[in-house]
Design a protein around this motif. Structure first.
Motif, PDB file in Angstrom:
ATOM      1  N   MET A   1       0.802  -1.223  -0.108  1.00 36.93           N
ATOM      2  CA  MET A   1      -0.120  -0.050   0.036  1.00 36.93           C
ATOM      3  C   MET A   1       0.843   1.252  -0.177  1.00 36.93           C
ATOM      4  SD  MET A   1      -3.307   0.638  -0.353  1.00 36.93           S
ATOM      5  CE  MET A   1      -4.367  -0.586   0.740  1.00 36.93           C
ATOM      6  N   ASN A   2       1.837   1.508   0.755  1.00 31.77           N
ATOM      7  CA  ASN A   2       2.793   2.452   0.714  1.00 31.77           C
ATOM      8  C   ASN A   2       3.376   3.002  -0.787  1.00 31.77           C
ATOM      9  OD1 ASN A   2       2.715   2.751   3.692  1.00 31.77           O
ATOM     10  ND2 ASN A   2       4.435   1.415   4.013  1.00 31.77           N
TER      11      ASN A   2
ATOM     12  N   GLY B   1      -6.399  10.434   3.126  1.00 27.81           N
ATOM     13  CA  GLY B   1      -7.300   9.417   3.371  1.00 27.81           C
ATOM     14  C   GLY B   1      -6.913   8.016   3.338  1.00 27.81           C
ATOM     15  N   ILE B   2      -5.839   7.676   2.477  1.00 26.46           N
ATOM     16  CA  ILE B   2      -5.323   6.589   2.378  1.00 26.46           C
ATOM     17  C   ILE B   2      -4.292   6.282   3.687  1.00 26.46           C
ATOM     18  CG2 ILE B   2      -3.888   4.874   0.838  1.00 26.46           C
ATOM     19  CD1 ILE B   2      -6.564   5.132  -0.003  1.00 26.46           C
ATOM     20  N   GLN B   3      -3.531   7.452   3.898  1.00 28.07           N
ATOM     21  CA  GLN B   3      -2.559   7.144   5.002  1.00 28.07           C
ATOM     22  C   GLN B   3      -3.427   7.301   6.395  1.00 28.07           C
ATOM     23  OE1 GLN B   3      -0.781  11.183   4.362  1.00 28.07           O
ATOM     24  NE2 GLN B   3       0.809  10.062   3.539  1.00 28.07           N
TER      25      GLN B   3
ATOM     26  N   ALA C   1      -6.244   5.441   6.522  1.00 31.68           N
ATOM     27  CA  ALA C   1      -6.521   3.807   6.447  1.00 31.68           C
ATOM     28  C   ALA C   1      -5.349   3.209   7.129  1.00 31.68           C
ATOM     29  CB  ALA C   1      -6.840   3.571   5.100  1.00 31.68           C
ATOM     30  N   ILE C   2      -4.135   3.397   6.529  1.00 29.83           N
ATOM     31  CA  ILE C   2      -2.720   2.804   6.916  1.00 29.83           C
ATOM     32  C   ILE C   2      -2.879   2.848   8.495  1.00 29.83           C
ATOM     33  CG2 ILE C   2      -0.381   2.720   6.577  1.00 29.83           C
ATOM     34  CD1 ILE C   2      -0.705   3.677   3.928  1.00 29.83           C
ATOM     35  N   THR C   3      -2.869   3.972   9.155  1.00 28.81           N
ATOM     36  CA  THR C   3      -2.736   4.240  10.360  1.00 28.81           C
ATOM     37  C   THR C   3      -3.753   3.429  11.060  1.00 28.81           C
ATOM     38  OG1 THR C   3      -2.034   6.773  10.078  1.00 28.81           O
ATOM     39  CG2 THR C   3      -2.961   5.900  12.297  1.00 28.81           C
ATOM     40  N   LEU C   4      -5.025   3.372  10.818  1.00 29.62           N
ATOM     41  CA  LEU C   4      -5.981   2.770  11.515  1.00 29.62           C
ATOM     42  C   LEU C   4      -5.762   1.013  11.404  1.00 29.62           C
ATOM     43  CD1 LEU C   4      -8.799   2.718  12.856  1.00 29.62           C
ATOM     44  CD2 LEU C   4      -9.970   2.719  10.837  1.00 29.62           C
ATOM     45  N   TYR C   5      -5.182   0.602  10.570  1.00 33.90           N
ATOM     46  CA  TYR C   5      -4.802  -0.628  10.299  1.00 33.90           C
ATOM     47  C   TYR C   5      -3.837  -1.141  11.277  1.00 33.90           C
ATOM     48  CZ  TYR C   5      -2.659  -5.037   8.146  1.00 33.90           C
ATOM     49  OH  TYR C   5      -2.203  -6.450   8.340  1.00 33.90           O
ATOM     50  N   THR C   6      -2.740  -0.113  11.284  1.00 31.33           N
ATOM     51  CA  THR C   6      -1.808  -0.603  12.403  1.00 31.33           C
ATOM     52  C   THR C   6      -2.436  -0.480  13.691  1.00 31.33           C
ATOM     53  OG1 THR C   6      -0.136   0.465  10.777  1.00 31.33           O
ATOM     54  CG2 THR C   6       0.460   0.214  13.078  1.00 31.33           C
TER      55      THR C   6
END
Length: 570
Positions: A44-45, A61-63, A65-70
């Motif tokens: 994703m990165n 917005g995608i960042q 989503a990445i933060t929320l996944y972690t």
């Protein structure tokens, strides 16, 4: 005269062949699962802008989503370990795979950011929280103590290889097909993993184990606050708030989030001790953390993932931004690390099965130090992508050496029935280490880049004073790490003349290297300090005939097993 022939080796009994095949299948299954858990973020990165455009959102917005996944994954890891004890490790692993597979399918079909976050950030994060502690426990139940270093080494190597291979896979898919195929492919891999789980040896569920709901809420809240604070430190500032960032009591919210998370975790440990004193089931036994060998393994794990994440943050920036390489070319340049990593992770336990774990761990940190410092030395104006090959080969050997020992050290330090709990704590520590490593490397890089850039343009006679003053006001929150093409476009749009533009671009190129060197220097310093924090690692392999050895500086190592001297099942 006849020549005596050497006796023909007896064929391996059918039962032994079957057992070896079953062990190989189990190892392949668990390694594949670990590879999947790590692949998502690295893919994703490199595909952020494409994904953002495809689902109708912004890069921010995608960042998010990445933060929320972690955040979801790290917050629920301890709870996931406990559920493995309640449901059985194998069942928790299978349920986690199903949840993860549904999340991957949802992500691959996501029409907008909301659906993407449900599939990837929420469902895949919850699935990973069940799978990763179960992997640790299933290695313990399927392999004897003497076999665990190799097994854990291969599983850990699979995750690290996913980090290295992610940019290449993501770049290829994004360039020639679609990022959605990565997640669709994960669904197929999950189905194969589920079919292979039947060959695993499981530990029956503990009928007395109960889920501590208050402990679950406290641990999730505490870990969530800390991880979220660390993840936001780059955009909000670590202590001093950046311009336009929120301000809490005169400082960055990061300080209060981390401190608040620490207080909540203290309350969590107090709650767990109270439940155990009352004879009730707890989410985590605080006595586990008094185990010297376990603490030593967790500290080394934390430092490994911090250094690993920091390195994987800096190197792709140099290749893709400073040099302008494509995602595919960047991935190809990082791949050499995967080769030496795998060789060390699998080869060390095979060639030196009785080697001192402490010696190997120290060697691993020393190799990481050598790889990072050699990269610092090679970073200079005009340097090409080939300079990363040697340092990454050394770093891969170091990470592989650490991977070959640490998983076995942590799990073998406690009775096997506690392996799921250890798996939860271990993965929490590694997630925290990776988050801090990325945040630290980014903060140091931007700080050094900003200082170098402003110093450079103020001392450059080709840059007008008013332009330098305007840049310092506009970029007071930090000079972004941008490519020459991006900067040239921005300067042209601002109406800056060519001579001034060339001077600014030259100073930016010099500042980029200064930022990368500073960030890598801090990582090298931490790798050196790590050598002095390995005293808790045992000097004998778990399962060896010698139960303990004497270190002239540290005294006797505790027996392999629990902190009270108990040993787990082989």
């Amino acid at each position: 005269m006849t020549t005596a022939r050497a006796p023909t080796p007896a064929p391996m009994p059918a039962q032994g062949v079957a057992a070896a095949a079953a062990a190989g299948t189990v190892l392949l299954t668990l390694s594949s699962a670990q590879f999947l858990m790590t692949l998502d973020s690295s893919v994703m990165n490199v595909s952020i802008s494409t994904v953002a455009q495809d689902v109708g959102t912004s890069v921010t917005g995608i960042q998010t989503a990445i933060t929320l996944y972690t955040l979801v994954m790290a917050s629920l890891m301890i709870t996931g370990g406990k559920l493995g004890e309640i449901l059985s490790r194998k069942r928790a692993f299978a349920i986690g795979c199903v949840v993860y597979g549904v999340g991957s399918l949802t992500t691959s079909l996501a029409p907008n950011l909301a659906v993407l976050m449900i599939g990837w950030s929420l469902l895949e994060g919850m699935g990973a929280a069940l799978i990763m502690p179960a992997i640790v426990a299933l290695v313990a139940s399927n392999f004897g103590r003497s076999e665990r270093p190799r097994a854990y080494g291969l599983v850990a190597a699979s995750g690290a290889i996913a980090v290295a291979a992610g940019p290449l896979i993501g770049g290829l898919m994004t360039t020639y097909a679609s990022w959605r195929w990565v997640f669709a492919g994960e669904v197929l891999i999950v189905l194969v993993i589920l079919l292979l789980t039947r060959r695993m040896v499981d530990v029956p569920a503990n009928p007395e184990a109960k889920l501590d709901l208050v402990g679950t809420a406290l641990s999730a809240a505490g870990l969530g606050l800390i991880v979220y604070g660390v993840l936001r430190s780059g955009s909000w500032g670590l202590v001093k708030p950046k311009p336009e960032a929120p301000v809490w009591l005169g400082t960055s919210p990061v300080v209060w989030l981390v401190l608040g998370g620490g207080v909540v975790l203290w309350l969590f440990m107090a709650w767990e001790r109270r439940r155990l004193a009352a004879g009730r089931a707890a989410l985590l036994d605080p006595k586990l953390l008094r185990n010297r060998l376990l603490r030593g393994g967790l500290v080394a794990f934390f430092l490994q993932y911090l250094l690993q994440a920091g390195l994987f943050f800096c190197v792709p920036l140099f290749l893709s931004v400073a040099l302008g390489l494509s995602a595919v070319a960047t991935g190809v340049r990082i791949l050499p690390l995967s080769v030496t990593l795998l060789l060390a992770a699998v080869g060390i336990p095979k060639v030196w099965p009785d080697v001192s774990p402490r010696r190997v761990v120290r060697l691993g940190f020393l190799l990481l130090f050598a790889g990072i410092t050699s990269l610092v030395a090679a970073l200079e104006a005009g340097a090409g992508p080939q300079i990363v090959t040697g340092p990454l080969l050394l770093a891969g050997l170091g990470i592989g050496a650490l991977a070959s020992q640490l998983g076995s050290v942590t799990v073998s330090s406690v009775p096997d029935e506690s392996s799921a709990e250890v798996g939860g704590v271990q993965n929490t520590v590694t997630n925290l280490g990776a988050s801090i490593g990325t945040a630290l490397a980014g903060a140091v890089l931007i700080s050094a880049l900003t200082t170098s850039f402003f110093t450079g343009i103020r001392g450059n006679s080709a840059v007008p004073q008013n332009l330098a003053d305007q840049a310092q006001v506009t970029l007071s929150s930090g000079v972004p790490f941008v490519s020459d093409q991006q900067l040239e476009k921005g300067l042209a749009e601002a109406g800056v003349d060519q001579q001034t533009s060339d001077a600014v671009m030259q100073e930016n190129s010099t500042a980029r290297l200064a930022g990368l060197r500073a960030s890598l220097f801090v990582l090298a310093l931490l790798a050196l300090c790590s050598l002095f924090l390995t005293g808790g690692i045992p000097t004998r392999q778990p399962g060896s005939e010698v139960a303990q050895s004497v270190d002239p500086l540290l005294g006797a190592d505790p027996p392999a097993g629990g902190s009270d001297g108990s040993t787990g099942r082989a």
